[in-house]
Motif scaffolding. Structure first.
Motif, PDB file in Angstrom:
ATOM      1  N   ALA A 101     -27.074 -10.054 -14.875  1.00  0.00           N
ATOM      2  CA  ALA A 101     -25.710  -9.694 -14.466  1.00  0.00           C
ATOM      3  C   ALA A 101     -24.943  -9.034 -15.592  1.00  0.00           C
ATOM      4  O   ALA A 101     -23.943  -8.352 -15.353  1.00  0.00           O
ATOM      5  N   ASN A 102     -25.396  -9.223 -16.824  1.00  0.00           N
ATOM      6  CA  ASN A 102     -24.751  -8.617 -17.989  1.00  0.00           C
ATOM      7  C   ASN A 102     -25.582  -7.501 -18.599  1.00  0.00           C
ATOM      8  O   ASN A 102     -25.432  -7.170 -19.773  1.00  0.00           O
ATOM      9  N   GLY A 103     -26.492  -6.932 -17.805  1.00  0.00           N
ATOM     10  CA  GLY A 103     -27.230  -5.762 -18.246  1.00  0.00           C
ATOM     11  C   GLY A 103     -28.410  -6.041 -19.145  1.00  0.00           C
ATOM     12  O   GLY A 103     -28.948  -5.117 -19.766  1.00  0.00           O
ATOM     13  N   ALA A 104     -28.838  -7.315 -19.234  1.00  0.00           N
ATOM     14  CA  ALA A 104     -29.923  -7.693 -20.145  1.00  0.00           C
ATOM     15  C   ALA A 104     -31.210  -7.958 -19.380  1.00  0.00           C
ATOM     16  O   ALA A 104     -31.198  -8.276 -18.196  1.00  0.00           O
ATOM     17  N   ARG A 105     -32.332  -7.848 -20.096  1.00  0.00           N
ATOM     18  CA  ARG A 105     -33.583  -8.412 -19.620  1.00  0.00           C
ATOM     19  C   ARG A 105     -33.590  -9.903 -20.000  1.00  0.00           C
ATOM     20  O   ARG A 105     -32.663 -10.384 -20.633  1.00  0.00           O
ATOM     21  N   CYS A 106     -34.659 -10.618 -19.642  1.00  0.00           N
ATOM     22  CA  CYS A 106     -34.697 -12.067 -19.836  1.00  0.00           C
ATOM     23  C   CYS A 106     -35.837 -12.476 -20.762  1.00  0.00           C
ATOM     24  O   CYS A 106     -36.918 -11.899 -20.728  1.00  0.00           O
ATOM     25  N   SER A 107     -35.586 -13.513 -21.559  1.00  0.00           N
ATOM     26  CA  SER A 107     -36.624 -14.154 -22.352  1.00  0.00           C
ATOM     27  C   SER A 107     -36.370 -15.654 -22.325  1.00  0.00           C
ATOM     28  O   SER A 107     -35.234 -16.096 -22.508  1.00  0.00           O
ATOM     29  N   ILE A 108     -37.432 -16.418 -22.079  1.00  0.00           N
ATOM     30  CA  ILE A 108     -37.329 -17.879 -22.042  1.00  0.00           C
ATOM     31  C   ILE A 108     -38.255 -18.449 -23.110  1.00  0.00           C
ATOM     32  O   ILE A 108     -39.443 -18.131 -23.157  1.00  0.00           O
ATOM     33  N   GLY A 109     -37.707 -19.283 -23.965  1.00  0.00           N
ATOM     34  CA  GLY A 109     -38.490 -19.877 -25.031  1.00  0.00           C
ATOM     35  C   GLY A 109     -39.324 -21.050 -24.551  1.00  0.00           C
ATOM     36  O   GLY A 109     -38.849 -21.902 -23.793  1.00  0.00           O
ATOM     37  N   ASP A 110     -40.575 -21.094 -24.995  1.00  0.00           N
ATOM     38  CA  ASP A 110     -41.492 -22.203 -24.737  1.00  0.00           C
ATOM     39  C   ASP A 110     -42.171 -22.542 -26.062  1.00  0.00           C
ATOM     40  O   ASP A 110     -42.035 -21.801 -27.046  1.00  0.00           O
ATOM     41  N   GLN A 111     -42.884 -23.650 -26.109  1.00  0.00           N
ATOM     42  CA  GLN A 111     -43.631 -24.029 -27.303  1.00  0.00           C
ATOM     43  C   GLN A 111     -45.016 -24.512 -26.877  1.00  0.00           C
ATOM     44  O   GLN A 111     -45.133 -25.461 -26.100  1.00  0.00           O
ATOM     45  N   LEU A 112     -46.024 -23.827 -27.384  1.00  0.00           N
ATOM     46  CA  LEU A 112     -47.408 -24.161 -27.031  1.00  0.00           C
ATOM     47  C   LEU A 112     -47.850 -25.426 -27.764  1.00  0.00           C
ATOM     48  O   LEU A 112     -47.613 -25.581 -28.962  1.00  0.00           O
ATOM     49  N   HIS A 113     -48.485 -26.321 -27.031  1.00  0.00           N
ATOM     50  CA  HIS A 113     -49.040 -27.522 -27.652  1.00  0.00           C
ATOM     51  C   HIS A 113     -50.146 -27.123 -28.625  1.00  0.00           C
ATOM     52  O   HIS A 113     -50.849 -26.131 -28.409  1.00  0.00           O
ATOM     53  N   PRO A 114     -50.322 -27.893 -29.709  1.00  0.00           N
ATOM     54  CA  PRO A 114     -51.387 -27.535 -30.660  1.00  0.00           C
ATOM     55  C   PRO A 114     -52.771 -27.387 -30.041  1.00  0.00           C
ATOM     56  O   PRO A 114     -53.609 -26.652 -30.586  1.00  0.00           O
ATOM     57  N   ASP A 115     -53.021 -28.026 -28.894  1.00  0.00           N
ATOM     58  CA  ASP A 115     -54.360 -27.902 -28.301  1.00  0.00           C
ATOM     59  C   ASP A 115     -54.563 -26.595 -27.545  1.00  0.00           C
ATOM     60  O   ASP A 115     -55.660 -26.299 -27.064  1.00  0.00           O
ATOM     61  N   GLY A 116     -53.486 -25.765 -27.426  1.00  0.00           N
ATOM     62  CA  GLY A 116     -53.618 -24.452 -26.810  1.00  0.00           C
ATOM     63  C   GLY A 116     -53.578 -24.446 -25.297  1.00  0.00           C
ATOM     64  O   GLY A 116     -53.772 -23.391 -24.677  1.00  0.00           O
ATOM     65  N   HIS A 117     -53.303 -25.584 -24.681  1.00  0.00           N
ATOM     66  CA  HIS A 117     -53.272 -25.684 -23.219  1.00  0.00           C
ATOM     67  C   HIS A 117     -51.856 -25.413 -22.734  1.00  0.00           C
ATOM     68  O   HIS A 117     -50.906 -26.059 -23.164  1.00  0.00           O
ATOM     69  N   MET A 118     -51.702 -24.447 -21.852  1.00  0.00           N
ATOM     70  CA  MET A 118     -50.390 -24.089 -21.316  1.00  0.00           C
ATOM     71  C   MET A 118     -49.922 -25.163 -20.333  1.00  0.00           C
ATOM     72  O   MET A 118     -50.686 -25.622 -19.483  1.00  0.00           O
ATOM     73  N   ASP A 119     -48.638 -25.526 -20.442  1.00  0.00           N
ATOM     74  CA  ASP A 119     -48.093 -26.631 -19.663  1.00  0.00           C
ATOM     75  C   ASP A 119     -47.669 -26.164 -18.275  1.00  0.00           C
ATOM     76  O   ASP A 119     -46.783 -25.320 -18.130  1.00  0.00           O
ATOM     77  N   GLU A 120     -48.301 -26.718 -17.250  1.00  0.00           N
ATOM     78  CA  GLU A 120     -48.031 -26.277 -15.877  1.00  0.00           C
ATOM     79  C   GLU A 120     -46.597 -26.565 -15.460  1.00  0.00           C
ATOM     80  O   GLU A 120     -45.970 -25.758 -14.755  1.00  0.00           O
TER      81      GLU A 120
END
Length: 655
Positions: free
Chosen positions: A293-312
């Protein structure tokens, strides 16, 4: 720049092993699909200093036995997801303990972020040290070996530093290290030199690659710093200390610079570095909608677990927001903001030489009022063209030197109007108004707090004396018309003259003009925006909105959306259409200083009218493509949105 990005933190201690043991290409891809992600920032090097790939310029994490960066880039590119690459630039804890002499130091030889090596945390490097050459080698190696779609460098900016390198450089340049003002130029040159060398390094390997240097804040008025980036990423995690007012303030400035930018929030309940913290899906839906709504694209921060498995759970959460963004992108490309009002950012101006000005939150208070008042506005600096706006706001502490005075006089001659408050409008000496506001300056008001009695109906409030907590200025009429008067209290509160629990009541004694209208605009004799940011008194907003409504008889947009709602109007000129964004959610405070969005309450029958010089051919809801009944008369299109649930776009096609 893509619309649906994830910033995947991976700051992983050497005390953890193994690393990436559960990484699975298909699972990684499945999570990106679940989250509707089209770009993900991946780690070459983290704050701990370790690389996540084989390297000669650095050291691979001791718990990692394969090339994690290559594996994640390959997995993402296979499904058309872009991969900017992250290097921690300002922090490298592994190297900090080997070369503490390269760290930033204050006057007392303390390091930052933490003051020593017996506390958990990181220590920041000075770029006026041999560390910079090591960082450049790491950048060169990463970009030479990997198919990066961009470069994100973190924890950098103009830094105050008294390390032995900076002190030596100052002395060699004839600068007294004890002169903080003279040292400032050295620190500026250090940062400019760092960004120039990074640019040179990147161009030698991948010409044209997008580069962003993240310092956590885009300084309003520092176009030179903004220009050191190819695009901007506005870090603004509402629950991480920024709050929900920060992003609109930052975005309304960024869009005036004419560069691509994104809004960066997080999936976390609090902020960066939180494992196991999750927002409600409605919060991310709202935050993503606020970005577009303010003319921007989006970015959402996440943090990968040390084991490399993406959190569902995380990517289900992100997907709830990004599915909606994906359906709306067509109405957000190449959009420019439509504004009646410009807020001349206090951060971007030469502020009045008052100590309180340097810590004022007047910009934030002004933006909150403008949002609640449903004003269409930009946030600008002194380099911006004033003539594009009907009203220019000078908030609380804007001093007017010769250069700004010339621009303001030209603006007024072209028919523009000024709303000035408090110290704003005074000359650099602080003893007279530099522009004609219909009043003569007498000095700082001796009473604080004091009272305001408006000579108008202040919104839904009644006729009475209202407490104003902020500092006021003593003025007298000089051609202006009184809109409200000041009333003195009986006395200021001190040890020998105090009354009741807080402050002294009004004596109803006339203390001079408090709000004055003239041919130039309107002047309010208190720091009302600072007061609103601190106290939030309704009368402050009603006074400002009354002033703006007088100065804007033909506003571009009017709506019945409640105060907590947000409205913007973006134009896609190539498509010949206006896009009216309507948002509504109610953040609540939980814990200590954390604003949370959980429930999205539908709002029904929201009326809106938009002035447009071109005849309107069609009005519809997007992305639903539902036609919306409308009327068009005397250059104004009027319509009603049957239901608003979090975010709704109304598209106005014109001929």
């Amino acid at each position: 720049m893509r619309f649906r990005q994830v910033h995947l933190d991976f700051h992983t201690s050497e005390a953890i092993a193994p690393i990436g043991a559960r990484f699975d290409k298909k699972q990684f891809q499945d999570m990106l699909r679940l989250g509707r992600v089209d770009s993900i920032t991946l780690f070459s090097k983290c704050h701990h200093g370790w690389a996540y790939h084989p390297t000669e310029a650095n050291e691979i994490h001791p718990g990692l036995g394969f090339d994690l960066l290559a594996a994640t880039i390959e997995a993402a590119h296979e499904i058309d997801v872009k991969t900017p690459v992250y290097l921690s630039a300002g922090l490298d804890e592994k190297l900090a303990r080997r070369h503490p002499e390269w760290l930033i130091r204050d006057e007392n030889d303390h390091t930052n972020w933490v003051k020593g090596f017996m506390e958990p945390g990181y220590h920041q490097f000075c770029m006026n040290s041999p560390y910079l050459d090591i960082l450049l080698d790491q950048i060169r190696e990463t970009l030479s070996r990997y198919d990066a779609d961009g470069l994100f460098l973190d924890i950098v900016g103009v830094r105050k530093c008294y390390c032995h390198n900076c002190v030596q450089s100052a002395q060699e340049q004839g600068i007294d290290p004890r002169d903080a003002k003279a040292m400032r130029q050295l620190w500026e040159n250090t940062y400019a030199g760092y960004t120039a060398k990074v640019k040179e390094t990147v161009e030698s390997v991948k010409p044209g690659l997008p580069i962003f240097h993240n310092g956590g804040h885009i300084a309003r008025g520092r176009r030179d710093l903004a220009a050191m980036n190819s695009h901007l990423e506005l870090e603004s995690l509402p629950t991480g200390g920024w709050g929900y007012d920060h992003f609109p303030l930052s975005a309304r400035y960024a869009q005036t610079l004419g560069v691509d930018f994104l809004g960066m929030t997080g999936k976390f309940h609090t902020s960066w570095g939180e494992f196991g913290g999750y927002k409600h899906p409605n919060a991310l839906r709202y935050e993503a909608a606020l970005s577009i709504a303010n003319g921007a694209r989006c970015s959402i921060g996440d943090q990968l677990h040390p084991d490399g498995h993406m959190d569902e759970a995380t990517y289900s959460l992100i997907g709830a927001a990004y599915r909606e963004v994906e359906s709306k992108e067509a109405w957000c490309v190449k959009a420019t903001n439509v504004a009646d009002v410009a807020l001349l950012s206090l951060e971007a101006t030469g502020m009045h030489a008052k100590a309180e000005a340097r810590k004022s939150n007047s910009d934030a208070g002004a933006v909150r009022m403008l949002l609640e008042g449903k004003m269409l506005f930009d946030v600008i600096d002194t380099e911006h063209e004033f003539s594009a706006y009907k009203v220019l706001i000078l908030p609380d502490y804007v001093e007017v030197g010769d250069e700004l005075r010339g621009k303001l006089q030209s603006y007024l001659q072209q028919g523009g109007k000024i709303l000035a408050t408090g110290w704003s409008g005074l000359n650099p000496e602080g003893n007279a108004f530099a522009i004609d506001l219909g009043v003569r300056y007498l000095g700082t008001n001796p009473y604080r707090p004091d009272y305001f009695r408006p000579i108008f109906q202040p919104g839904s409030l009644g006729e009475t004396s209202y407490i104003f907590y902020a500092q006021g200025q003593k003025i007298e009429l000089d051609g202006g018309t009184l809109l409200g008067r000041r009333e003195d209290p009986y006395f200021n509160r001190d040890a020998f003259t105090f009354c009741s629990h807080q402050h002294t009541p009004s004596s109803f004694t006339f203390g001079g003009p408090g709000m004055v209208e003239s041919g130039s605009g309107i002047y309010i004799a208190w720091n009302v925006f600072e007061d609103y940011a601190t106290k939030g008194s309704l009368i402050l907003k009603e006074a400002v909105l009354h002033a703006l409504n007088r100065l804007l008889p033909g506003k571009m947009l009017q709506t019945s959306l409640p105060a907590q709602g947000i409205v913007t109007l973006q134009e896609q000129k190539d498509e010949k259409r206006l896009v009216n964004h309507l948002l509504y959610a109610s953040p609540v405070r939980r814990g200590e200083g954390i604003e949370v969005i959980e429930d999205i309450v539908p709002i029904y029958d929201v009326r809106a009218s938009v002035r447009t010089a071109s005849p309107v051919s069609r009005v519809y809801l997007a992305p639903q493509m539902t036609p919306l009944p409308f009327s068009y008369e005397d250059g104004t299109v009027t319509y009603t949105v049957p239901v608003l649930e979090c975010h709704q776009m109304v598209v106005i096609d014109y001929n």
